[in-house]
Scaffold this active site. Structure first.
Site: not given
Lengths: 519, 519
Positions: B134-135, B259, B440
């Site tokens: 669930g991240t 996904e 990032y």
């Protein structure tokens, strides 16, 4: 002499390799064939008989797209584009069989011309078979209905070298030696050296997920590709903005291996490396195949891997070595070839020694290096003598490799013995990964009266054995038409349906390579 | 303390990390926020208001499949499965927004139960969102219509370890630390340590093409997967008979990154490695980001790569280092983190030294190692203080990386400054390949009155800058709903149509993750 110095070979139809440098069978080999019951056939090859090609009307639309000078319909040109180089292909060629011959050959000169050819052929419901090097050994050029061949040889440019990213953009029609030569001028190498190197092309490498003899060091072709351009009847697909991405599935890996069924790959962006300034090849002896397998697995899993790593089994070692003294004077044992692009790596040698290997020096290594593209040249003179000779290959996870080898060997021996032609079966490992390896088999026997049917039966037995032992139906030859049913079983009906759905989107008229990869 | 000793964290809804070990903002950080104009919000989080879930009839068919005890509809359970952990998700959570809340949570206990749940939901036209850890930080759990969550936590087994092939079969619901612990008992490691490690699961790694902090040594998760099992509404797809194959496209790479839109990955076969017996982490200083980039590119292209390789830019270096003396007493410069699983590799250090790097010792390395999963913990207290803080990431080929970094930074600064909230933008490289690298970004500014809209505007500007500079919309976070439009532009309309066709085959009722990955 390095790979970039080798000439591109214009393959002769129906006979592998450079016609200027044929390989003669050694007299000892001819004698040995007698033990297998091989008899020289009475009849020689038969000339092909032409059959009607396209009508003038059909040709005019192709000429309109690429220019009349880039459309050929003469028998020689069409015959030269008939099938590939599997043994059944060569046998059919010898029989003058024109059933798989294209109706015309079209030579587009750019990506846009490929697009236009595909759109026009879709409009005219004319099937299309792309061909770069034409070196398929799995029936990858034999469409299931009448077709024109799209020969990509005019797409022969090194478009760009990005020295910072170490990538090169190469068009699909660049042949192996031409690619190396173009890159060598800039100080780079692609490092992709399949046995078909002299004739095969960049587009074919990509479409069929090729793997070369230096895969331990440079990886497979599908690992080298970071970007690609695909021409489809509905337009262009361009993929690859980064080495890797989490933006959805990796669609490059959906196009690589699609064998012309989804579109024609017109160019790829590939990883390149600096040219090595030195090379070393040497032989290593192991007591038996099992010991050798353990040793090369150790290198594959814990390193350091050399550039080339190959291991022949006992039978292949015995056949390939004219002089058994090469293996340190012992009788028996198996030979591994270890090659380094760049400095010799002692740590690799240390792992092999610790695993029971004995370094037998550069002699066998150099012999292999010099002859690395010559083995397939032997097939034609063997066929001339009346032998049946063919290869097949598979891959599996390491724990399954020994049983897979035994199962395939057993299936080939049983099937051919049952047909009255007991074979010699040779095997080697030529591609290793941390989790598994490939197996490559060579089969030699006498021919029956129907050598194509004879091989079909033996191949079916081998394919069933591969599936039952958990191997993949091909590690680097591809699917084509020969492996289509086995492939469908391997991935299952839902995955086949998904692939058909992709094809339906990109090729709604189903003109692209009908019958290849998918039914 | 290694990764296998870390506990699995049961994430608190709407707040990242282990609630037993929160991170407090240093007082200096709170002061620093004032310079950005950050003001503590007057109002705190709002409790969610329940809304009607499924009817009893709808529940009965789910209970019939998995047992009534494995279906929950209470508010706590549903709220805990609402969205993921992007900043907009956290902000919506604080606002008590239940618009994306599932109607129920189902906990199947086996692959067959997952199949049955999918078939039943297809029959009832009930949308399904799979959830492992669930991240998601890209809206990967927020379907576009009402749905039930299929939580895979009961699929928590290490099914098999094949020590010869060095592979492990892991079920989708195994959390990161649990996977490492199970493998450590056998002497192995997976080596996959994303920043979400404490909460994320194997199935999510696979579905979203995760990449971990040790990717230089162990590769990305999609490079570790050699086999997988997918449950779809129409049945099972099983892929992977060998490390690599030429039998058609690599369909594993079509499922990885899908996904949950094509099916639910219930287990994977992954490459494993022996557990390292030693580890070393150290810091290296470079004059500036450009110099550091050249150095790490050299390692990525010519080796030898360490296990962890990260490079912060000037801004991130300044913010992350409480003590500037870490960088050898100099002012300015940038910090790289270099980590080795296994023996220290002097040759790696030699390359960095030759490229102008200065070894600043184990201190910064150990600081990074100890805090490697703690950075996301800071976001919640920053939000508490009224800051807008979020991250985004991309990747590109090396030659495009500098311009990409400048473009994204510029877009974020412009957009947020235009909104009256000039930001601080930090950047690092955390994943390198021979042909390119990831970038990032961390962004911090004051919140406007509408922080979700504020970020949406800034993110749109950054996404446009990524596309214009030739980067991919995500290197390791995935597509979800947040990147769906940018993803469609990245791969183009034909590729989107091909993916939709695959979905249509595997999920003809369109119940799987509607609105995620694809519209």
């Amino acid at each position: 002499m390095t790979e970039s110095d080798l000439p591109v070979v214009q393959l002769t139809p129906g006979r592998w390799g450079d016609p200027a440098h044929p390989v003669d069978l050694p007299a000892a080999a001819v004698d040995a064939l007698k033990h297998l019951g091989v008899r020289r056939p009475a009849a020689g090859p038969v000339d092909p008989v032409d059959r009607p090609g396209l009508t003038a009307e059909q040709l005019s639309f192709l000429a309109g797209v690429v220019g009349a000078e880039h459309v050929t319909t003469d028998l020689d040109s069409r015959w030269a584009h008939t099938r590939g180089y599997s043994t059944p292909d060569l046998l059919r060629h010898r029989a003058g069989d024109t059933s798989d011959m294209p109706d015309a050959v079209v030579y587009p000169g750019s990506h846009d011309e490929v697009l236009a050819v595909l759109a026009a052929c879709s409009d005219h419901n004319l099937a299309v078979v792309p061909s770069s090097g034409g070196t398929s050994v799995v029936g990858g050029l034999a469409a299931s209905r009448r077709f024109v061949t799209v020969d990509l040889r005019r797409l022969d440019q090194l478009v760009e070298v990005d020295e910072v990213s170490r990538t090169a953009t190469l068009q699909a029609g660049v042949r192996g030696p031409a690619a190396e030569s173009l890159l060598a001028d800039r100080g780079y190498t692609l490092g992709h050296f399949p046995q078909s190197y002299e004739g095969a092309s960049i587009g074919g490498y990509a479409a069929a997920r090729s793997s070369g003899q230096s895969s331990a060091g440079y990886g497979r072709f599908d690992q080298m590709v970071v970007g690609l351009t695909l021409a489809t009847p509905r337009g262009t697909v361009e993929l690859g903005r980064a080495p890797m991405s989490a933006a959805g599935p990796d669609l490059r890996q959906l196009v690589l291996g699609s064998e012309g069924a989804f579109g024609i790959i017109t160019s790829v962006v590939v990883r390149i490396r600096p040219r090595p300034t030195e090379r070393h090849f040497e032989g290593w002896r192991f007591e038996n195949f099992e010991a050798g397998l353990t040793a090369i697995r150790r290198l594959a899993q814990d390193g350091p891997l050399p550039t080339v790593l190959r291991l022949s089994d006992e039978a292949e070692t015995a056949v390939n070595l004219a002089d058994p003294d090469v293996l340190g004077g012992g009788t028996g044992g198996v030979l591994a070839i270890v090659g380094f692009d760049g400095p010799y790596t002692q740590a690799t040698a240390d792992v092999l020694t610790a695993a029971g290997g004995q370094n037998v020096g550069e002699g066998p290594g150099e012999t292999w290096r010099v002859g690395r593209y010559r083995a397939p040249y032997l097939r034609d003179p063997l066929l001339d003598e009346g032998a049946l000779v063919e290869t097949l290959e598979t891959a599996a996870f390491w724990s399954k490799v020994p049983a897979l080898k035994a199962a395939v060997t057993g299936a080939l021996v049983s099937s051919l013995t049952d047909q009255g032609t007991p074979p010699l079966v040779l095997c080697h490992v030529s591609h290793v990964y941390d989790t598994g390896a490939s197996l490559y088999f060579t089969v030699i026997s006498a021919q029956t009266h129907d050598p194509i049917g004879q091989w079909r039966t033996a191949k079916a037995a081998a394919s069933q054995a591969i599936a039952a032992a958990g191997g993949t139906i091909s590690h680097h030859h591809g699917v084509g038409t020969d492996h289509r049913e086995a492939y469908a079983e391997e991935i299952g009906p839902l995955a086949v349906e998904a692939l058909r759905a992709v094809k339906q989107v990109l090729d709604p008229s189903h003109v692209l390579n009908p019958g290849i990869l998918l039914t």
